[in-house]
Write an enzyme that holds these catalytic residues in place. Structure first.
Site, PDB file in Angstrom:
ATOM      1  N   ASP A 151      26.083   7.925   4.097  1.00 53.38           N
ATOM      2  CA  ASP A 151      27.144   8.520   3.377  1.00 53.38           C
ATOM      3  C   ASP A 151      28.070   7.569   2.675  1.00 53.38           C
ATOM      4  OD1 ASP A 151      25.927  10.937   4.416  1.00 53.38           O
ATOM      5  OD2 ASP A 151      27.024  10.901   6.448  1.00 53.38           O
ATOM      6  N   GLU A 181      26.965  18.924   2.182  1.00 55.11           N
ATOM      7  CA  GLU A 181      26.584  19.728   3.210  1.00 55.11           C
ATOM      8  C   GLU A 181      28.119  20.183   4.139  1.00 55.11           C
ATOM      9  OE1 GLU A 181      24.328  17.950   6.493  1.00 55.11           O
ATOM     10  OE2 GLU A 181      24.828  16.100   5.744  1.00 55.11           O
ATOM     11  N   VAL A 191      14.979  13.997   3.281  1.00 55.85           N
ATOM     12  CA  VAL A 191      14.353  13.295   2.009  1.00 55.85           C
ATOM     13  C   VAL A 191      15.111  12.108   1.832  1.00 55.85           C
ATOM     14  CG1 VAL A 191      13.416  13.320  -0.040  1.00 55.85           C
ATOM     15  CG2 VAL A 191      12.815  15.026   1.477  1.00 55.85           C
ATOM     16  N   ARG A 200      17.193  10.282   3.268  1.00 56.58           N
ATOM     17  CA  ARG A 200      17.504   8.892   4.106  1.00 56.58           C
ATOM     18  C   ARG A 200      16.239   8.456   4.599  1.00 56.58           C
ATOM     19  NH1 ARG A 200      21.444  10.577   7.931  1.00 56.58           N
ATOM     20  NH2 ARG A 200      21.635   8.488   8.587  1.00 56.58           N
TER      21      ARG A 200
END
Lengths: 344, 344, 344, 344
Positions: free
Chosen positions: A127, A222, A274, A276
């Site tokens: 992230d 998210e 997908v 990561r």
């Protein structure tokens, strides 16, 4: 001959194997043996280790995941665990530890370092929300994957005059959404740092439609939430049996709201893990390799309690605490820049 | 309403269209019209321009090449050309120019700026050898392409116990070779900055073979040369009808020498212009976009004679002269780091 | 419990590991043990074998190359070798052999079968020039790699008004050139099956330029030759120390000739072994898997001397001799179809 | 000079532009003009057409989507529409129509043909469920995209000991799930053709875990349903405002059920429209090109009412009715083959 122990903790991330390889190879150059500790701090508590040789790390550079496995075990939760961890450090003759991980893993590293155990860190987060370093490896790979997906969605959105919602990773920080949104030419980017006003979003997408651009791409992290609408995204806030938030909440919410409010067909894609997995980009392989080399150099200099970090073009040492102190949220100048391209 | 003229010069590079799009869109935001100047400085000499609208730049973000075309025309070679260039600036009401290019194109920009013409620059080089900026767009894409090729060569080299030589771009600086060599796990990297000793290379590859690693990957920049062996690579030093050096010289030279000296099957791949074509990576799209936005901001601030540059995480303004003063060669610390992994 | 021996011979090819995995897994299902024979027929002569378990083949499906290694050894060259091969079949209790390879490897398989040794075949050729099967695995991957390269070259060719020559694999058959040329939108495709007339090629490229299309892409198979000009491409006909033809001959020849005759900048790319390395496409993984399953089914049915082959949508059994009898050259209807798009 | 009208109907699909280009270029070769009809049959009802020249189709070969736009309009729903359609055929002097589409679009084509209007068809379906042809273009691209996603999920599943559920396209036929499941090495593949027994699935995944394989990949087609459990997947059966089923139903259902029943962390990825967007694979570009050429040849031969189809290696003509008569479901031999690899 001194011995380095190396472990990976927390969520997996493209580039972990590149760091492990760099630690082993640099260790060989400087005369260290390396022990691989399995499944994060858990492996040190349980004494689950294995020697890593030149042969062990052959061919792992381009591979996703981590050959050492990973876990979220925190040895500070039980006194007995901490004692076993210390015993195992002694038992296996580990002279210094390279801890590769995010906030949690580095938090443990920082505490252990405070207790006098020789630890160095390598920051890891898909992230990009760890402080103290300009970027972390894995992030570029995630952005590349999302951007490729946006590219693909563009052609189908255009042919069908649709709105395409892409939900991407980022619970607390919207780096992936912002970067891939800019790279993919998104028409709206929604991030946790800035609660969104659904009326504004609709107004904006409608204006775009009326200007003759009959499709739109919306990228949403998210963790993005509507302003004032805490009760709304109940689905994404439910957690699963493991206490993790569920994917697809805000994406599905937007899909339904936009379709209803705008009367335009809307589709959602939830890329999930997908983002990561798989082979790291060249960029991430180089960064991860440089971090691994730096970690061993820190050990050589007995510069413990530090982690490798990227500062501009250089790899530098920063205190591990710095990384875990605050979450690095999206640079608002960059986010504002993305708005120049909205609706265009 | 003021008017910006934008042009691309020199060799093409993934990301040029992203810059052009960013200039046009940012221009719209701040109330500028944009004129596209075709084929570099040639278009300004010949008055070959066209208005660029929001519509003109729709969909070009992911595209390689340049919608404006490019050339290597230098208006300072003929006085008449320079006069026509000035006349055209007046004729088309161009208030400021964004020149996107490398050493040559920016050299012209710098001179024009010195004459009082309002110019700002955006640095461009696939080779990453322009000073004044940490990185240039296009470079990450080139490294990604070469790394993917090295990944592919690894499996075939391994199955056949071969040496694979990959000749990559880089006449004066070995950035692509160094970065892709690290990312691809090369066993030898040869760059223009460090003349190579073929005996040393052979010794090293033989040692690797004898340690049980039956294949090797050698990455060589097209400008790399053997130490003391000026007469050797005659083929690559010949130039073609357009005065450009020919590809494949040092790669074929190495292939023949290594095969003969080591008695190992050796194959060569010359990627050529594949390295500079096609869709830019997400990383390069973001960097190019930020450069384009910055260029318009410089114009807004009447901060002429400057170019957009990357400094750490930030986009800053540096004098155009800085970029053209010296060639940025490979950081020797980075090159030395790559050697840790040789033969491993 | 019966035992299957499996080997890979000749040049490597994406999908070999997928076949090996399918043989082992299908063997487990039907109650066979599998022995991996190393380095083609050489491993059977030297008794270099290892048991392959479910674990051995975990994770190899997406990998290029072959975990068994490969060679071009022909046991029929020396009587002693053939005897050792037979002895080893008995010694290791091999009840049937799966031979994965091209013309040479299958030629040996066919002869052994004629001598009563239970052998089945799996055809393998990157060039798609084996008879008896519609397609072979690895070919789709090679075409995909070349097509991606052509896509990249398009953008740079277009920006610079250049001719780009791409030399691809295919010594005796031009399948890769034809398919990737159609998929990449090439403006000229030159194959070994049809000697080319350089005057015609130039005429055609000039016409294209004069119609306003200022760049061209020429795809040439390494085995293509000018009509009547045997003496011309001397470079490509020279062989290296291992008796293999050298790459880059016809590509460099065309580059020089086209540049000189047309006065247009021309560049050449020699993809070389990049075409046969790396992860197979999904298409090739499925085809290779189906071939591997079929090979074990042939053994179950004691249907020896046959090889797995693709016929339309179905996997069928054909005599191994069929595959080695004649070279499958390019379907002229397909090649003619490609010409519809030349110069377009 | 005769005139061909070309249109694309139904969902978009990689390769549509390649067909359009082939129709235009082949038309030029044989002396036809081509008119592009916008947004499927709607464009013919509304007289929304434009001439397509060599220039119109330059550069579209590698592009996803359709330059003509698409719709699901059926002119047989209103008599007035049908009359306008006929009038427009006359008005624009269209001598023959190439209808590129799936069941619905070809159904209209078949009816029009029955009424004496000269129509030929090109079958199109991402799902590969059209009868009369071995394969359709777009399908290979979808399988490639899903397989790449599965590859990425493998590394993260392995590092975290998780179950990864991938929901893919396929409402009525499980071709994408089956092919990408085989290519990606899935441990379970669930398709609409075979209602699944959740107890069986769990038993099987548990056995795999107990054998030491701590992660699993489950590929599920969006139309797959549990046996006897009609009421269960309510979410996927709800339709949106446009009457389309919602994505994510069965994927989320499996995620929750597997996590609860097996006590293993489970994650879901819903690729959605990413599967039908973006550049077609080389394979699909060739197939689409061959279909487009064939369509024009059918018109030359006045062989109306037929569509281009792939039969083995050849492009043949089959009656359009054949394509629309029955849905082509997954070959059960192929599906059974995939089970050899489950749990392995």
């Amino acid at each position: 001959m001194a011995t380095i122990g190396v472990l990976t903790g927390g969520g997996d991330c493209p580039g972990l194997n590149a760091v492990i390889r760099a630690v082993v190879r640099t260790g060989i150059k400087y005369g260290y043996d390396t022990l691989g500790i399995r499944d994060g701090w858990a492996g040190l508590v349980e004494g689950n280790v294995e020697p890593l040789t030149d042969y062990s790390v052959t061919g792992i550079l381009p591979k996703g995941g981590t050959i050492l496995g990973t876990s979220r075990t925190n040895p500070f939760k039980k006194d007995a665990d901490l004692q076993r961890l210390k015993d195992n450090i002694r038992k296996f003759g580990i002279d210094a530890i390279v801890a590769i991980g995010g906030e949690d893993t580095l938090g443990v590293a920082s505490k252990l370092s405070g207790m006098g155990i020789p630890v160095v860190g390598v920051p890891k987060t898909i992230d990009n929300d760890v402080s103290g370093t300009d970027y972390t490896f894995g992030f570029d790979t995630a952005v590349a994957i999302v951007t490729e997906a946006i590219d693909r969605l563009h052609t189908t959105a255009e042919s069908h005059h649709r709105i395409m919602v892409v939900e991407v990773m980022g619970r607390h920080a919207g780096w992936i959404a912002t970067m891939s949104g800019i790279a993919g030419g998104a028409d709206e980017i929604l991030i946790p740092e800035v609660p969104f006003d659904l009326d504004e979003v609709c107004k904006h997408l409608r204006a775009r439609y009326e200007s003759g651009k009959l499709f739109s791409i919306v990228v949403v992290a998210e963790g993005a939430k509507p302003s004032g609408g805490e009760g709304v995204i109940t689905q994404s806030e439910k957690t699963d049996a493991f206490g993790h938030a569920r994917l697809g909440g805000v994406g599905n919410y937007l899909r339904e709201e936009l379709e209803e409010r705008l009367g335009m067909e809307t589709r959602v894609t939830v890329l999930g893990h997908v983002q990561r997995g798989g082979s790291p980009t060249a960029h991430d392989r180089v960064l991860a390799t440089r971090f691994g080399v730096k970690a061993v150099e820190l050990i050589r200099e007995k510069n413990y309690g530090k982690m490798a970090a990227l500062c501009g073009d250089a790899i530098v040492a920063v205190p591990i605490e710095e990384a875990v102190a605050t979450l690095k949220t999206v640079d608002m100048d960059l986010y504002d820049l993305s708005k120049i391209f909205f609706g265009g």
